[in-house]
Design a protein around this motif. Structure first.
Motif, PDB file in Angstrom:
ATOM      1  N   THR A 158      38.266  32.399  28.668  1.00  0.00           N
ATOM      2  CA  THR A 158      38.975  33.386  29.485  1.00  0.00           C
ATOM      3  C   THR A 158      40.376  32.888  29.840  1.00  0.00           C
ATOM      4  O   THR A 158      41.354  33.643  29.767  1.00  0.00           O
ATOM      5  N   ILE A 159      40.477  31.626  30.206  1.00  0.00           N
ATOM      6  CA  ILE A 159      41.773  31.046  30.537  1.00  0.00           C
ATOM      7  C   ILE A 159      42.707  31.104  29.332  1.00  0.00           C
ATOM      8  O   ILE A 159      43.884  31.479  29.444  1.00  0.00           O
ATOM      9  N   VAL A 160      42.186  30.725  28.177  1.00  0.00           N
ATOM     10  CA  VAL A 160      42.984  30.715  26.954  1.00  0.00           C
ATOM     11  C   VAL A 160      43.511  32.114  26.642  1.00  0.00           C
ATOM     12  O   VAL A 160      44.701  32.309  26.338  1.00  0.00           O
ATOM     13  N   ARG A 161      42.641  33.096  26.726  1.00  0.00           N
ATOM     14  CA  ARG A 161      43.054  34.468  26.419  1.00  0.00           C
ATOM     15  C   ARG A 161      44.017  35.013  27.474  1.00  0.00           C
ATOM     16  O   ARG A 161      44.940  35.771  27.152  1.00  0.00           O
ATOM     17  N   ASP A 162      43.808  34.631  28.731  1.00  0.00           N
ATOM     18  CA  ASP A 162      44.718  35.067  29.794  1.00  0.00           C
ATOM     19  C   ASP A 162      46.135  34.544  29.565  1.00  0.00           C
ATOM     20  O   ASP A 162      47.110  35.169  29.999  1.00  0.00           O
ATOM     21  N   LEU A 163      46.241  33.405  28.907  1.00  0.00           N
ATOM     22  CA  LEU A 163      47.548  32.830  28.606  1.00  0.00           C
ATOM     23  C   LEU A 163      48.196  33.475  27.379  1.00  0.00           C
ATOM     24  O   LEU A 163      49.328  33.141  27.028  1.00  0.00           O
ATOM     25  N   GLY A 164      47.465  34.382  26.728  1.00  0.00           N
ATOM     26  CA  GLY A 164      48.019  35.072  25.574  1.00  0.00           C
ATOM     27  C   GLY A 164      47.685  34.447  24.242  1.00  0.00           C
ATOM     28  O   GLY A 164      48.223  34.849  23.202  1.00  0.00           O
ATOM     29  N   HIS A 165      46.769  33.464  24.237  1.00  0.00           N
ATOM     30  CA  HIS A 165      46.370  32.810  22.998  1.00  0.00           C
ATOM     31  C   HIS A 165      45.107  33.454  22.431  1.00  0.00           C
ATOM     32  O   HIS A 165      44.380  34.159  23.135  1.00  0.00           O
ATOM     33  N   GLU A 166      44.832  33.170  21.164  1.00  0.00           N
ATOM     34  CA  GLU A 166      43.607  33.632  20.517  1.00  0.00           C
ATOM     35  C   GLU A 166      42.619  32.485  20.408  1.00  0.00           C
ATOM     36  O   GLU A 166      43.014  31.320  20.281  1.00  0.00           O
ATOM     37  N   VAL A 167      41.320  32.791  20.436  1.00  0.00           N
ATOM     38  CA  VAL A 167      40.270  31.778  20.286  1.00  0.00           C
ATOM     39  C   VAL A 167      39.662  31.923  18.897  1.00  0.00           C
ATOM     40  O   VAL A 167      39.126  32.979  18.545  1.00  0.00           O
ATOM     41  N   THR A 168      39.756  30.864  18.098  1.00  0.00           N
ATOM     42  CA  THR A 168      39.220  30.913  16.736  1.00  0.00           C
ATOM     43  C   THR A 168      37.712  30.734  16.712  1.00  0.00           C
ATOM     44  O   THR A 168      37.045  31.139  15.758  1.00  0.00           O
ATOM     45  N   GLY A 169      37.156  30.099  17.747  1.00  0.00           N
ATOM     46  CA  GLY A 169      35.714  29.897  17.804  1.00  0.00           C
ATOM     47  C   GLY A 169      35.352  28.917  18.893  1.00  0.00           C
ATOM     48  O   GLY A 169      36.212  28.215  19.442  1.00  0.00           O
ATOM     49  N   VAL A 170      34.056  28.882  19.218  1.00  0.00           N
ATOM     50  CA  VAL A 170      33.530  27.936  20.204  1.00  0.00           C
ATOM     51  C   VAL A 170      32.439  27.119  19.526  1.00  0.00           C
ATOM     52  O   VAL A 170      31.410  27.665  19.098  1.00  0.00           O
ATOM     53  N   ALA A 171      32.643  25.816  19.407  1.00  0.00           N
ATOM     54  CA  ALA A 171      31.683  24.929  18.751  1.00  0.00           C
ATOM     55  C   ALA A 171      30.918  24.122  19.783  1.00  0.00           C
ATOM     56  O   ALA A 171      31.483  23.717  20.809  1.00  0.00           O
ATOM     57  N   VAL A 172      29.637  23.878  19.500  1.00  0.00           N
ATOM     58  CA  VAL A 172      28.816  23.118  20.445  1.00  0.00           C
ATOM     59  C   VAL A 172      28.378  21.772  19.871  1.00  0.00           C
ATOM     60  O   VAL A 172      27.778  20.964  20.573  1.00  0.00           O
ATOM     61  N   THR A 173      28.674  21.518  18.595  1.00  0.00           N
ATOM     62  CA  THR A 173      28.349  20.236  17.965  1.00  0.00           C
ATOM     63  C   THR A 173      29.530  19.756  17.145  1.00  0.00           C
ATOM     64  O   THR A 173      30.457  20.520  16.845  1.00  0.00           O
ATOM     65  N   ARG A 174      29.459  18.501  16.753  1.00  0.00           N
ATOM     66  CA  ARG A 174      30.523  17.913  15.939  1.00  0.00           C
ATOM     67  C   ARG A 174      30.660  18.636  14.609  1.00  0.00           C
ATOM     68  O   ARG A 174      31.766  19.024  14.211  1.00  0.00           O
TER      69      ARG A 174
END
Length: 265
Positions: A158-174
Protein backbone atom coordinates in the motif's frame (compact mmCIF):
# COMPACT_ATOMS: atom_id res chain seq x y z
CA UNK A 1 30.83 5.50 31.83
CA UNK A 2 33.22 7.00 29.29
CA UNK A 3 32.02 9.12 26.38
CA UNK A 4 33.04 6.37 23.98
CA UNK A 5 30.89 3.84 25.83
CA UNK A 6 27.95 6.24 25.78
CA UNK A 7 28.23 6.79 22.02
CA UNK A 8 28.93 3.20 20.93
CA UNK A 9 25.27 2.00 20.86
CA UNK A 10 24.34 4.89 18.57
CA UNK A 11 27.08 4.45 15.96
CA UNK A 12 25.28 1.83 13.80
CA UNK A 13 22.35 4.20 13.45
CA UNK A 14 24.53 7.22 12.71
CA UNK A 15 26.15 5.13 9.97
CA UNK A 16 22.70 4.32 8.61
CA UNK A 17 21.84 8.02 8.53
CA UNK A 18 25.15 8.99 6.94
CA UNK A 19 24.89 6.47 4.12
CA UNK A 20 21.26 7.35 3.45
CA UNK A 21 22.25 11.00 3.27
CA UNK A 22 25.22 10.40 0.94
CA UNK A 23 23.92 7.39 -1.00
CA UNK A 24 26.77 4.98 -0.27
CA UNK A 25 28.63 3.05 2.40
CA UNK A 26 32.12 4.42 1.73
CA UNK A 27 31.07 8.03 1.53
CA UNK A 28 28.76 7.85 4.54
CA UNK A 29 31.32 6.09 6.68
CA UNK A 30 33.93 8.70 5.80
CA UNK A 31 31.76 11.37 7.41
CA UNK A 32 31.16 9.21 10.48
CA UNK A 33 34.90 8.65 10.79
CA UNK A 34 35.53 12.39 10.55
CA UNK A 35 32.90 12.95 13.24
CA UNK A 36 34.56 10.51 15.64
CA UNK A 37 37.97 11.99 14.92
CA UNK A 38 36.63 15.45 15.79
CA UNK A 39 35.20 14.15 19.08
CA UNK A 40 38.48 12.44 20.01
CA UNK A 41 40.49 15.54 19.10
CA UNK A 42 38.33 17.90 21.18
CA UNK A 43 36.16 15.96 23.67
CA UNK A 44 35.59 19.13 25.68
CA UNK A 45 33.58 20.54 22.75
CA UNK A 46 31.12 17.64 22.72
CA UNK A 47 27.63 18.85 23.74
CA UNK A 48 26.98 17.88 27.36
CA UNK A 49 23.62 19.59 27.84
CA UNK A 50 21.78 16.99 25.73
CA UNK A 51 21.67 13.20 25.64
CA UNK A 52 24.67 11.49 23.97
CA UNK A 53 22.75 10.51 20.82
CA UNK A 54 21.71 14.08 20.15
CA UNK A 55 25.25 15.27 20.82
CA UNK A 56 26.66 12.69 18.41
CA UNK A 57 24.31 13.63 15.59
CA UNK A 58 24.85 17.34 16.27
CA UNK A 59 28.59 16.83 15.89
CA UNK A 60 28.00 14.88 12.68
CA UNK A 61 25.82 17.70 11.35
CA UNK A 62 28.64 20.16 11.98
CA UNK A 63 31.04 17.97 10.01
CA UNK A 64 28.52 17.42 7.21
CA UNK A 65 27.92 21.12 6.71
CA UNK A 66 31.54 22.24 6.99
CA UNK A 67 33.70 19.49 5.44
CA UNK A 68 33.67 18.20 1.85
CA UNK A 69 34.91 14.60 1.78
CA UNK A 70 33.68 13.81 -1.76
CA UNK A 71 37.15 14.22 -3.20
CA UNK A 72 38.62 11.54 -0.93
CA UNK A 73 35.90 9.08 -1.89
CA UNK A 74 36.18 9.92 -5.55
CA UNK A 75 39.89 9.17 -5.46
CA UNK A 76 39.05 5.59 -4.51
CA UNK A 77 36.48 5.26 -7.27
CA UNK A 78 33.58 4.89 -4.85
CA UNK A 79 31.62 8.13 -5.38
CA UNK A 80 29.32 6.82 -8.11
CA UNK A 81 26.17 7.27 -6.05
CA UNK A 82 26.94 10.90 -5.39
CA UNK A 83 27.63 11.47 -9.08
CA UNK A 84 24.42 9.72 -10.08
CA UNK A 85 22.35 11.93 -7.81
CA UNK A 86 23.92 15.20 -8.91
CA UNK A 87 21.02 16.20 -11.15
CA UNK A 88 18.53 15.65 -8.36
CA UNK A 89 20.62 17.27 -5.67
CA UNK A 90 20.62 20.41 -7.77
CA UNK A 91 16.83 20.46 -7.45
CA UNK A 92 16.69 19.91 -3.70
CA UNK A 93 18.32 21.73 -0.79
CA UNK A 94 20.45 19.40 1.36
CA UNK A 95 18.76 20.77 4.49
CA UNK A 96 15.37 19.41 3.42
CA UNK A 97 16.83 15.93 2.92
CA UNK A 98 18.46 16.08 6.34
CA UNK A 99 15.20 17.07 7.99
CA UNK A 100 13.39 14.22 6.25
CA UNK A 101 15.91 11.55 7.23
CA UNK A 102 16.33 12.77 10.80
CA UNK A 103 12.60 12.61 11.48
CA UNK A 104 11.30 9.83 9.22
CA UNK A 105 14.24 7.40 9.36
CA UNK A 106 16.13 8.20 12.56
CA UNK A 107 13.03 8.89 14.64
CA UNK A 108 13.97 12.29 16.03
CA UNK A 109 11.10 14.55 16.99
CA UNK A 110 10.67 17.82 15.05
CA UNK A 111 12.05 19.60 18.12
CA UNK A 112 15.16 17.40 18.17
CA UNK A 113 15.64 17.73 14.42
CA UNK A 114 15.37 21.49 14.77
CA UNK A 115 18.18 21.36 17.35
CA UNK A 116 20.32 19.20 15.08
CA UNK A 117 20.03 21.40 11.99
CA UNK A 118 19.92 24.63 14.02
CA UNK A 119 16.45 25.62 12.91
CA UNK A 120 12.94 25.79 14.39
CA UNK A 121 10.09 23.28 14.45
CA UNK A 122 7.96 25.04 11.85
CA UNK A 123 10.89 25.13 9.45
CA UNK A 124 11.64 21.44 10.02
CA UNK A 125 8.06 20.49 9.20
CA UNK A 126 8.17 22.64 6.06
CA UNK A 127 11.48 21.10 5.00
CA UNK A 128 10.19 17.54 5.49
CA UNK A 129 7.14 18.23 3.34
CA UNK A 130 9.32 19.86 0.70
CA UNK A 131 11.74 16.92 0.61
CA UNK A 132 8.98 14.33 0.20
CA UNK A 133 7.34 16.32 -2.58
CA UNK A 134 10.63 16.87 -4.39
CA UNK A 135 11.76 13.26 -4.25
CA UNK A 136 8.38 11.76 -5.13
CA UNK A 137 8.16 13.95 -8.22
CA UNK A 138 11.52 12.69 -9.43
CA UNK A 139 11.31 8.94 -8.74
CA UNK A 140 9.03 6.23 -10.13
CA UNK A 141 9.83 2.53 -10.19
CA UNK A 142 8.57 -1.06 -10.26
CA UNK A 143 9.11 -2.64 -6.85
CA UNK A 144 9.62 -6.26 -5.78
CA UNK A 145 8.61 -6.98 -2.17
CA UNK A 146 10.22 -9.92 -0.35
CA UNK A 147 8.21 -10.42 2.85
CA UNK A 148 6.64 -13.55 4.32
CA UNK A 149 4.25 -11.85 6.79
CA UNK A 150 1.00 -11.18 4.82
CA UNK A 151 -0.13 -8.18 6.85
CA UNK A 152 3.27 -6.51 6.67
CA UNK A 153 3.52 -7.27 2.95
CA UNK A 154 0.11 -5.71 2.34
CA UNK A 155 1.07 -2.64 4.33
CA UNK A 156 4.32 -2.21 2.37
CA UNK A 157 2.48 -2.73 -0.92
CA UNK A 158 0.00 0.00 0.00
CA UNK A 159 2.82 2.39 0.86
CA UNK A 160 4.60 1.63 -2.41
CA UNK A 161 1.48 2.23 -4.48
CA UNK A 162 0.61 5.39 -2.54
CA UNK A 163 4.00 6.76 -3.59
CA UNK A 164 3.07 6.18 -7.23
CA UNK A 165 5.17 3.06 -7.81
CA UNK A 166 4.11 -0.31 -9.22
CA UNK A 167 4.54 -3.65 -7.41
CA UNK A 168 5.91 -6.44 -9.61
CA UNK A 169 5.17 -9.12 -7.02
CA UNK A 170 5.38 -10.24 -3.41
CA UNK A 171 7.74 -13.15 -2.66
CA UNK A 172 7.76 -15.16 0.55
CA UNK A 173 10.83 -17.36 -0.11
CA UNK A 174 14.27 -16.97 -1.59
CA UNK A 175 13.52 -19.03 -4.69
CA UNK A 176 10.27 -17.21 -5.34
CA UNK A 177 12.00 -13.84 -5.01
CA UNK A 178 14.67 -14.76 -7.55
CA UNK A 179 12.08 -16.19 -9.93
CA UNK A 180 9.93 -13.04 -9.77
CA UNK A 181 12.95 -10.79 -10.24
CA UNK A 182 14.04 -12.69 -13.35
CA UNK A 183 10.52 -12.71 -14.78
CA UNK A 184 10.08 -8.94 -14.39
CA UNK A 185 13.13 -6.93 -13.53
CA UNK A 186 12.31 -4.53 -10.67
CA UNK A 187 13.69 -1.04 -10.18
CA UNK A 188 13.76 -1.51 -6.41
CA UNK A 189 13.73 -4.43 -3.97
CA UNK A 190 12.31 -4.33 -0.44
CA UNK A 191 13.56 -7.40 1.42
CA UNK A 192 12.86 -8.91 4.81
CA UNK A 193 15.68 -10.95 6.35
CA UNK A 194 13.92 -14.09 7.60
CA UNK A 195 11.60 -15.72 5.04
CA UNK A 196 8.81 -18.30 5.18
CA UNK A 197 10.86 -21.44 4.51
CA UNK A 198 13.70 -20.32 6.81
CA UNK A 199 15.59 -19.07 3.78
CA UNK A 200 17.35 -15.71 3.91
CA UNK A 201 16.30 -12.47 2.29
CA UNK A 202 19.97 -11.56 2.22
CA UNK A 203 20.73 -14.63 0.08
CA UNK A 204 17.77 -13.82 -2.17
CA UNK A 205 19.14 -10.33 -2.73
CA UNK A 206 22.61 -11.70 -3.45
CA UNK A 207 21.13 -14.00 -6.10
CA UNK A 208 19.22 -11.12 -7.67
CA UNK A 209 22.24 -8.81 -7.66
CA UNK A 210 24.24 -11.53 -9.40
CA UNK A 211 21.83 -11.15 -12.31
CA UNK A 212 21.56 -7.34 -12.44
CA UNK A 213 22.08 -4.20 -10.40
CA UNK A 214 19.12 -2.82 -8.43
CA UNK A 215 18.79 -0.69 -5.27
CA UNK A 216 17.78 -2.69 -2.19
CA UNK A 217 16.19 -1.76 1.12
CA UNK A 218 16.46 -4.35 3.89
CA UNK A 219 13.81 -4.66 6.59
CA UNK A 220 14.91 -6.11 9.92
CA UNK A 221 14.28 -5.95 13.64
CA UNK A 222 18.04 -6.03 14.24
CA UNK A 223 19.75 -3.40 12.02
CA UNK A 224 22.93 -3.49 14.08
CA UNK A 225 23.55 -7.05 12.83
CA UNK A 226 23.92 -5.71 9.30
CA UNK A 227 25.92 -2.61 10.26
CA UNK A 228 29.01 -4.21 11.70
CA UNK A 229 31.67 -2.67 9.47
CA UNK A 230 33.06 -6.13 8.77
CA UNK A 231 31.66 -6.64 5.26
CA UNK A 232 29.82 -4.79 2.49
CA UNK A 233 26.67 -3.50 4.09
CA UNK A 234 23.26 -2.35 2.87
CA UNK A 235 22.98 1.34 2.24
CA UNK A 236 19.31 1.45 3.19
CA UNK A 237 17.87 -0.23 6.24
CA UNK A 238 14.41 -0.11 7.83
CA UNK A 239 13.96 -1.17 11.44
CA UNK A 240 10.95 -3.24 12.48
CA UNK A 241 8.45 -2.30 13.69
CA UNK A 242 8.46 0.55 11.19
CA UNK A 243 6.47 3.69 10.61
CA UNK A 244 4.92 4.33 7.20
CA UNK A 245 6.88 7.58 6.97
CA UNK A 246 10.12 5.63 7.49
CA UNK A 247 9.36 3.31 4.58
CA UNK A 248 8.43 6.25 2.36
CA UNK A 249 11.65 8.07 3.22
CA UNK A 250 13.82 5.00 2.58
CA UNK A 251 12.14 4.24 -0.76
CA UNK A 252 12.49 7.83 -1.89
CA UNK A 253 16.15 8.00 -0.90
CA UNK A 254 17.04 4.64 -2.47
CA UNK A 255 15.47 5.62 -5.79
CA UNK A 256 16.92 9.10 -5.50
CA UNK A 257 20.42 7.67 -5.78
CA UNK A 258 19.67 5.00 -8.38
CA UNK A 259 21.08 5.61 -11.85
CA UNK A 260 18.20 3.97 -13.64
CA UNK A 261 15.73 6.54 -12.38
CA UNK A 262 17.72 9.74 -12.98
CA UNK A 263 15.47 12.02 -15.04
CA UNK A 264 16.55 13.76 -18.21
CA UNK A 265 17.88 17.28 -17.67
Amino acid sequence: MSLGQQLAPHLPFLRRYARALTGGQAQGDSYVKATLEAIVAAPEQFPTDVEPRLGLYRTFQAIWTSVNLDGDIEATGQSNAATIAQARLARMTPLSRQALLLTAMEGFSPEEAAFLIESDVDEVERLVEQAMNDIEEQTRAEVLIIEDEPIIAMDIETIVRDLGHEVTGVAVTRDEAVSLAKAQRPGLVLADIQLADDSSGIDAVKDILAEFSVPVIFITAFPERLLTGERPEPTFLITKPFQRSTVKAAISQALFFDQATVPAV
